[in-house]
Design an enzyme around this catalytic site. Structure first.
Site, PDB file in Angstrom:
ATOM      1  N   CYS A   1      27.703 -14.735  24.327  1.00 19.75           N
ATOM      2  CA  CYS A   1      27.033 -15.026  23.063  1.00 19.75           C
ATOM      3  C   CYS A   1      26.336 -16.369  23.214  1.00 19.75           C
ATOM      4  O   CYS A   1      26.995 -17.371  23.511  1.00 19.75           O
ATOM      5  CB  CYS A   1      28.060 -15.069  21.929  1.00 19.75           C
ATOM      6  SG  CYS A   1      27.413 -15.608  20.332  1.00 19.75           S
TER       7      CYS A   1
ATOM      8  N   CYS B   1      19.359 -13.807  22.199  1.00 19.24           N
ATOM      9  CA  CYS B   1      20.609 -13.349  21.584  1.00 19.24           C
ATOM     10  C   CYS B   1      21.025 -12.104  22.350  1.00 19.24           C
ATOM     11  O   CYS B   1      20.190 -11.241  22.645  1.00 19.24           O
ATOM     12  CB  CYS B   1      20.401 -13.035  20.106  1.00 19.24           C
ATOM     13  SG  CYS B   1      21.814 -12.209  19.308  1.00 19.24           S
TER      14      CYS B   1
END
Length: 258
Positions: free
Chosen positions: A74, A186
């Site tokens: 992440c 992302c």
């Protein structure tokens, strides 16, 4: 440390499965335990303190499963929590991921490129990203595009929904024909490459998954913890939304054709 011990991988939700796929491709004999914090997704609109607290909780869970390394799949959690987690747990490698600014910047040797960086607000405003962008500003031009709510849409699994198409058209139409590539900042976003191309046309994508996979390979080799018994590795899926439906969604994304 036993080489057969699993590698822990976590994300705010199912986005990190895009990284997990590359980890499995580069290290097919390794065992992996994936944890998606879908109950608290997305992390991109949370404070650094909240992201760190969530990341610490997941790290404790993975350590209770005796993992030999942890990959923070992440970008937001890497920026907000990786340094603190490494200080708290120096006994194992803890790796993160970052937007693929360097691969994009080095892609065009003869002329400067122009790249759109799609990411969360938290990722684009943390010092880690700003320093990375500054480092390569003489190689390429990077245009930051905050994409609030996009990870939420992807978490639903409805990638071809009218809502997804309308969102991407609104966000990306101003850049059609004006950029050389898209940095997917992302880990959720690699799952919508097809949908992005439907708006942008043929465009190159850059994400940090391969770099993270190679770094994991190097770190495990340095410690002598590579699993090299010739037996294919296994993957376990866990989620803070502990339902069969959520785990089935994770498995669908893991096997999805991109």
């Amino acid at each position: 440390m036993d080489a057969k011990q699993a590698v822990g991988v976590f994300d705010s939700g199912l986005g990190g499965i895009s990284v997990l796929r590359e980890l499995c491709r580069v290290l097919p004999q390794e065992n992996f335990i994936y944890y998606g914090d879908s109950a608290n997704a997305p992390y991109g609109d949370k404070t650094n303190e909240a992201i760190l607290a969530l990341s610490e909780r997941i790290t404790d869970y993975l350590l209770s499963r005796n993992v030999k390394a942890i990959v923070i799949a992440c970008n937001t959690a890497t920026s907000a929590a990786a340094e603190a987690l490494r200080a708290e747990h120096p006994e194992i490698p803890i790796l993160g991921i970052e937007p693929a600014i360097k691969p994009a910047a080095m892609h065009r040797e003869s002329e400067e490129g122009r790249y759109l960086v799609m990411a969360t607000n938290a990722t684009l405003h943390l010092q880690k990203f700003l320093k990375l962008e500054k480092r390569f500003e003489d190689k390429a031009e990077f245009i930051s595009l905050v994409c609030p709510g996009l990870a939420d849409l992807i978490e639903t699994g409805r990638l071809d929904s009218p809502e997804m198409k309308a969102y991407l058209k609104e966000k990306l139409s101003p850049f059609v024909g004006k950029i050389d590539g898209v940095v997917l900042g992302c880990t959720h976003y690699p799952f919508i490459q097809k949908q992005i191309r439907e708006v942008m046309g043929p465009v190159e994508f850059f994400d940090g998954a391969h770099g993270t996979a190679m770094q994991l390979f190097r770190r495990l080799r340095e410690h002598g913890w590579l699993k090299e018994d010739g037996i294919p590795g296994t993957v376990e899926f866990h989620s803070s939304i502990d339902t069969p439906e959520e785990i089935a969604l994770y498995k669908r994304f893991f096997t999805m054709k991109l």
